[in-house]
Design an enzyme around this catalytic site. Structure first.
Site, PDB file in Angstrom:
ATOM      1  N   GLU A   1      20.280  62.120  18.055  1.00  0.00           N
ATOM      2  CA  GLU A   1      20.740  63.785  18.577  1.00  0.00           C
ATOM      3  C   GLU A   1      20.221  63.906  19.852  1.00  0.00           C
ATOM      4  O   GLU A   1      19.084  63.797  20.251  1.00  0.00           O
ATOM      5  CB  GLU A   1      19.951  64.714  17.517  1.00  0.00           C
ATOM      6  CG  GLU A   1      20.571  64.820  16.144  1.00  0.00           C
ATOM      7  CD  GLU A   1      19.882  66.024  15.273  1.00  0.00           C
ATOM      8  OE1 GLU A   1      20.683  66.540  14.896  1.00  0.00           O
ATOM      9  OE2 GLU A   1      18.653  65.863  15.528  1.00  0.00           O
TER      10      GLU A   1
ATOM     11  N   ASP B   1      16.282  61.626  14.941  1.00  0.00           N
ATOM     12  CA  ASP B   1      16.437  63.008  15.017  1.00  0.00           C
ATOM     13  C   ASP B   1      15.758  63.665  16.107  1.00  0.00           C
ATOM     14  O   ASP B   1      14.683  63.098  16.856  1.00  0.00           O
ATOM     15  CB  ASP B   1      15.558  63.452  13.697  1.00  0.00           C
ATOM     16  CG  ASP B   1      15.671  65.148  13.471  1.00  0.00           C
ATOM     17  OD1 ASP B   1      16.584  65.465  13.088  1.00  0.00           O
ATOM     18  OD2 ASP B   1      14.730  65.638  13.725  1.00  0.00           O
TER      19      ASP B   1
END
Ligand code: CA
Length: 652
Positions: A383, A352
């Site tokens: 990400e 993340d």
């Protein structure tokens, strides 16, 4: 996670603290942590922090160069009001490590530390804990061998490291909250839902039939937003970490017994492996629930980045950001990933807000995983962005899209360019992409087909847990009146085109669970804490939209059979040749597999006549259906492509 509506503000932890009796600001502490002296004297590279059972004794080790005193507290249970069994003073040793050897095997005993720093006395859980009590406040000594399900030693999963994965993103509670899932009451919303054979096409059986190679599970380590002793109606995605090395209690059938969540998490992994599906965990090392944490109270201001004024930097928009560029947090991340890979047999990690981690940390994680047997098969991706500029130390490189060349090849990134060019921005519902109103984006779509020129490092997708579901986005961008529940054939056809593009493109194919049955959240773009009824997979829809499910299944199969599209090791896709059509908005290309394929995307809501390359071709899919085997439709020279369709032909 994406930086939107939700924020957690830090509580406690004033930017002033004392060390060695004198007042030190967080600024001074940060400076000291980065000094040569600190690097030399206090970086501990052992792998034995936490509690460890050694020959019927129990060793406790805690790292805190700034603590003046550390006490171990033993408790009868992990509950908040648990009776204390006793306290023991830890001895300060080298490198800032405090230790205490208890003469008994304390397995299944709950504990905390009382750490005295310049911030005063704080009772905290063990950041290295591998087990904990309800709501993660108290840690637990665990004998991991006791937590293994039967035949765990035979559990295995293997996936060719040279091939692209096909990844299905799901949330534990979403998966089986719906009654129509057919999962029995006591297992619904839990890890063990994955172990149940429902006797129909739901649950793990459904995933197996769909043909995905991996599931990517939203946070399943211990997070803070759900009261584990509270009601089943609570819901959260779980991007609010508490204990990184412990599974979440609300997904277990008994959050009060520290061993149950571990065993049941392993049972889930085992059940998926039995179905031939790999398990990827979404990891959120980039921030914690808040800063009133075990981390902050154990070593104030070490595990978080601070700004020039001494306050917490907030690159996550969740109130803080952790510091992968600080040696001990980097070590922590590496050890944590390795622990999950080895102990839970995980097959991948999705980072993340990876942009908050420096490339050096990510590369070290990749290198460490590679040291495991078949460790190169373990997927690493993330990400490549952050919410706000992180306060990294000078010289560190954030793992964002433009720095992808600094990441090892075995680390992939989500392509927001692919995502948004196909169906429009994730942030604005009315904004359109190639399939829903702006066919002039053909050149961008060609880049998506080529996986942005970096096939081994790109995750190709159109929807994930963040933002609108694909179906909702299509409805909202194309209709004035939003109706998410009535079956709309035109919308389904456009959904098919989106999927058609993803599965005929390079890169790893990724999709949100339920995208294949037109999943709706009724237009909610940020359902991180909405009701489980809104978030759950609506299994009835998998029947109502069975033609869409079948289409995805066939696309998955098509991609799996294409040696060109599945090739993860190539630097660029050389075996795709674009064919120019009269209308430049029509994307068409030949995939030069052993048997050539010809693919056409028609983004218009009308049929379009397209030119077909020389020779005879067999129709594989008209963009709506895949042809039954043996049903030959021979095509030469031209073909009338259906509206909003991805056409696939195969050379005869
Ligand atoms: Ca929890």
């Amino acid at each position: 996670m994406m930086y939107k509506g939700y924020r957690f503000y830090f509580v406690g932890g004033s930017p002033f603290c004392k060390i060695g009796g004198e007042m030190k600001t967080s600024k001074e502490l940060t400076k000291w942590y980065q000094s040569k002296e600190f690097q030399k004297e206090y970086i501990y590279d052992g792998n034995d922090l936490g509690s460890t059972i050694i020959d019927d004794k129990t060793m406790f080790k805690l790292w805190s160069p700034v603590a003046t005193k550390v006490e171990l507290n033993l408790y009868e249970s992990g509950n908040e009001d648990a009776r204390k069994l006793g306290s023991f003073l830890l001895e300060k040793g080298e490198k800032g490590v405090f230790s205490y050897l208890h003469k008994e095997n304390l397995k299944n005993t709950y504990y905390t530390y009382t750490v005295t720093t310049s911030e005063g006395e704080k009772e905290v859980g063990d950041i290295y804990a591998k087990a904990c009590g309800v709501n993660g406040q108290k840690s637990m000594v665990v004998d991991l061998a006791d937590t293994n399900p039967s035949n765990w030693e035979e559990d295995q999963f293997s996936y060719d490291a040279n091939k692209q994965p096909i990844i299905y993103e799901l949330h534990i509670k979403d998966f089986s909250y719906d009654l129509a899932s057919g999962i029995s009451e006591e297992k619904r919303g839990k890890f063990v839902a994955f172990t149940e054979d429902t006797g129909k096409n739901t649950g793990v059986e459904y995933l197996k039939n769909l043909g995905v190679t991996h599931v990517h599970i939203l946070p399943m380590y211990d997070f803070g937003s759900i009261d584990e002793a509270g009601s089943e109606e609570q819901f959260n995605w779980g991007y609010d970490p508490m204990n990184y090395n412990v599974p979440e209690g609300s997904y277990s059938t008994n959050p009060f017994d520290g061993t149950v969540r571990i065993r049941e998490c392993k049972e889930m992994v085992q059940a998926l492996h039995r179905a031939g599906i790999g398990v990827i965990m979404d990891v959120v090392y980039n921030h914690t629930y808040h800063t009133d944490t075990h981390f902050q109270h154990t070593v104030p201001y070490y595990y978080y980045r601070t700004k020039a004024d001494g306050s917490f930097s907030d690159g996550s928009a969740c109130g803080n950001e952790t510091a992968s560029d600080h040696e001990m947090f980097r070590n922590y991340m590496i050890q944590s990933v390795m622990y999950w890979a080895k102990e839970y047999h995980l097959d991948g990690f999705r980072f993340d807000l990876m942009g908050l981690h420096d490339t050096e940390t990510m590369n070290q994680i990749r290198a460490e995983l590679n040291t495991l047997e078949n460790g190169n098969e373990i997927l690493v991706y993330g990400e490549p962005w952050y919410a706000d500029e992180p306060a990294m130390q000078k010289g560190c490189i954030p793992s964002i899209t433009k720095n992808v060349a600094h990441l090892e090849k075995g680390i992939a990134i989500f392509s927001d360019a692919t995502r948004d060019s196909i169906k429009g921005s994730v942030f604005y519902e009315e904004e359109v992409g190639y399939v829903n109103g702006d066919p002039t984006l053909a050149e961008e779509v060609k880049k998506a087909v080529l996986a942005q020129g970096r096939p081994g490092q790109i995750i190709s997708y159109v929807s994930a847990h963040d933002n609108f579901t694909l179906y909702d986005k299509l409805v909202m961008s194309l209709n004035k009146e939003w109706d998410f529940t009535t079956k709309d054939e035109a919308m389904i056809q456009i959904n098919k085109l989106c999927a058609g593009i993803i599965f005929t493109s390079g890169g790893a194919a990724f999709f949100q669970a339920g995208e294949e049955f037109a999943r709706t959240k009724l237009g909610e773009g940020d359902s991180y804490k909405s009701s489980p009824l809104l978030n759950m997979l609506d299994w009835k829809r998998s029947e109502t939209y069975t033609d869409l499910v079948e289409y995805y299944k066939n696309l998955i199969d098509f991609k799996k059979q294409s040696e060109t599209l599945m090739d993860k090791n190539c630097d660029r896709i050389e075996k795709i040749e674009f064919i120019e059509q009269v209308d430049k908005n029509i994307v068409s290309f030949v995939i030069k597999d052993d048997i050539h394929k010809f693919v056409v995307y028609n983004p218009y809501s009308e049929e379009v006549q397209v030119q077909v390359p020389e020779g005879k071709w067999n129709l594989i899919s008209d963009g709506n259906l895949f042809m039954e085997q043996g049903r030959e439709i021979v095509i030469e020279k031209t073909y009338l492509a259906n509206s909003s369709s991805a056409i696939i032909l195969e050379k005869i």
